[in-house]
Every structure is written in structure tokens, then in C-alpha cells.
Design a protein around this motif. Sequence first.
Motif, mmCIF file in Angstrom:
data_model
loop_
_atom_site.group_PDB
_atom_site.id
_atom_site.type_symbol
_atom_site.label_atom_id
_atom_site.label_comp_id
_atom_site.label_asym_id
_atom_site.label_seq_id
_atom_site.Cartn_x
_atom_site.Cartn_y
_atom_site.Cartn_z
ATOM 1 N N VAL A 214 0.832 -1.208 0.000
ATOM 2 C CA VAL A 214 0.000 0.000 0.000
ATOM 3 C C VAL A 214 0.869 1.261 0.000
ATOM 4 O O VAL A 214 0.560 2.250 -0.667
ATOM 5 C CB VAL A 214 -0.940 0.006 1.233
ATOM 6 C CG1 VAL A 214 -1.493 1.384 1.505
ATOM 7 C CG2 VAL A 214 -2.078 -0.983 1.017
ATOM 8 N N THR A 266 -1.926 -2.824 -5.293
ATOM 9 C CA THR A 266 -3.138 -2.857 -4.474
ATOM 10 C C THR A 266 -3.700 -4.268 -4.402
ATOM 11 O O THR A 266 -4.095 -4.732 -3.332
ATOM 12 C CB THR A 266 -4.186 -1.900 -5.055
ATOM 13 O OG1 THR A 266 -3.607 -0.618 -5.090
ATOM 14 C CG2 THR A 266 -5.433 -1.870 -4.205
ATOM 15 N N ALA A 269 -1.668 -6.112 -2.063
ATOM 16 C CA ALA A 269 -2.022 -5.740 -0.684
ATOM 17 C C ALA A 269 -3.291 -6.455 -0.244
ATOM 18 O O ALA A 269 -3.382 -6.939 0.895
ATOM 19 C CB ALA A 269 -2.201 -4.220 -0.578
ATOM 20 N N ALA A 286 -7.235 0.314 0.763
ATOM 21 C CA ALA A 286 -6.173 0.073 -0.229
ATOM 22 C C ALA A 286 -6.706 0.335 -1.638
ATOM 23 O O ALA A 286 -6.040 0.971 -2.468
ATOM 24 C CB ALA A 286 -5.649 -1.358 -0.109
#
Length: 294
Positions: A214, A266, A269, A286
Motif C-alpha cells: 500500500v 493494491t 495488498a 487500499a
Amino acid sequence: LTREFHTLGAALEGIRIQVDRRLEEILPPGDGRNGRLLQAMRHTLFASGKRFRPALVLLGTEAVGGERADALDCACAAELLHTYSLIHDDLPSMDDAELRRGIPSSHRAFDEGTAVLAGDALLTLSFELLAASYPEKGAALVLELARGAGYRGMIAGQVQDLASSGTTPDEETLRFIHENKTGALIVACLRMGGILGQGPGNLLDALTRFGRAVGLAFQIVDDILDETAEESQSGKTAGADRNAGKVTFPALYGLPKSSRFAQDLTEQAVRDAASLPYPDLLVDLARYIVQRTA
Ligand code: IPE
Ligand code: IPE
Ligand code: MG
Ligand code: MG
Ligand code: MG
């Protein structure tokens, strides 16, 4: 915020209100000898920040099964430290930025000496707050924040950012800059949240991995917005990075590829968050970070 972020939007708004209310208690205006210093500290702190780092602390706590309320002062400490970093980042000897959070940067509204000292005071206050508010966990929190913000973290990234200005970027240096100047504090925020939520080591590790992805995505988007956002949206002077010859993702890869990187990170994440017991809002956050326009 678009429809799909309705729940996240409400959560972020609630966090903003709670954090700002608590920051007002922590740092009320004052007069007398310290009046001007307090005015300078409050000038950038209470301008229109997104309060992402406080949100990462509070949602980090919640993600491991803790109570947000237990982490409020820690969230405020993260915002105090972040605000210091912005004030110093804008100084003439660094990015020489005129605008921050939609208003004149600290050294423009006050003077350079006052801006340096207001930053110093916010930085110091963040650690004072952790020590004062968390008698049991204070040392563990201070350790996380000091590591993230210090010479092996945020400052290392800022130093490399300055040293690289005007040079031809290479991928490894660029990643070093972004992971440190921005990612390290984001990781620290999440880990502090996890610690306050009593998260065991494996969950702190998951928060660290999530935070790394992130954090890098966040700074890539910051670089993209420097080239694409209006000043009225970002509250910062548009195109500042290119003018200063900064080493950025768009400078190295162009906008489309940079935005694909941010999206891939992302999704990385989101996968990293899967091992957390309550990851939903962190995952939404995120995804929101790569779609933000400010
Ligand atoms: C700006 O951070 C500095 C970076 C590390 C990219 P934010 O984009 O979170 O700034 P505020 O807090 O909303 O002003
Ligand atoms: C700033 O990076 C990182 C820190 C403040 C530590 P930038 O210089 O890109 O941040 P902005 O764009 O001025 O907010
Ligand atoms: Mg900078
Ligand atoms: Mg800057
Ligand atoms: Mg930037």
C-alpha cells in the motif's frame, strides 16, 4: 467517494472527526510566548489533510480484532509526525513548495525558522503523546514509529529523494525512495495499530506486507497526481515534481504503466490482508488509495 466506497467513506469521515476532535484537545490554540509557535503547528495540522495515517492505525487495530478507541491517541501521534514531515518537505531547502493542504506552506505563512521549529515541535509531540497515553505499550509504539520515521526509514527516503533530483531515475533507487520516504511510516502506522489491538506476530507480519504494498502504491499515486490533478483538488502546486527534476514513477515509466503498477500493488495488498481476521475496511482503503483524486 463513489458508491462502492460508501461504508469506507462513512468510516473515514468518522475517523476524521474523532481524530480532529482529539487533536484539538491535544494541541489547543494558545497565546503568550508560545502563541506563534502554536499557530504555526496548528496551521498545517488543521488544514485539509486526508487523515490516512490515522485511519491506517485505527483500521490496523480493528483488522486484528481490537477496539479503535484504544488506538485514538496513537492515530493522532501518527498525524502529528506526518504533518511535521510535510512542513519540512516543503521547505526551500527541500521541495520549496508554496502550497500545502490548499493553503500557504508553513514557511510561506510564517517564516523559515518558525516552520523548521513547528515541524520539530510536532515530531517531538508525537513521541510525547505515545509515551504519555500508553504506559504499558509506549515503548513498543515508540520503537515502531522511530524506526519508520527515522534514518533507516522516512529520512533515508527523503535524503535519497533530494540526492536523486535532476538525475536519471533507475528502478531500484526509485523503489528505495518511495518505500522509505512514504512506505516506512505507513508500515509503522499499521503495525502500531496491530500492537494496540493485541495482534500476535504473524498478524503484525501480515500488516507489514500489506503496508509495504500500500505504501508504494500510495506514493506512485502521489506521483501520478502531481502530473494530473488540479491544484484545487490536491491542494499542492501541480507539476512540481517535473519542474524539480524529481525521480518519480511517471518520469521513469509514464502515466499508464505507473497506474498499472499501483493497481497491481493494491491487488497484492488485498491478498496480503487476507490472513487478517477483520480486513474489510483496510482492503477498501487500499483500493480507494489507487482511485483517489486528491
Ligand atoms: C502527502 O501525504 C505526502 C506523501 C507521503 C505522499 P498525503 O497525500 O497523505 O497528504 P495529506 O495528509 O492528505 O495532506
Ligand atoms: C513526501 O513526498 C514524503 C514525505 C513528506 C516524507 P513528496 O515530496 O512527493 O510529497 P508531496 O507531494 O510534497 O506531498
Ligand atoms: Mg519531497
Ligand atoms: Mg514534496
Ligand atoms: Mg509528491
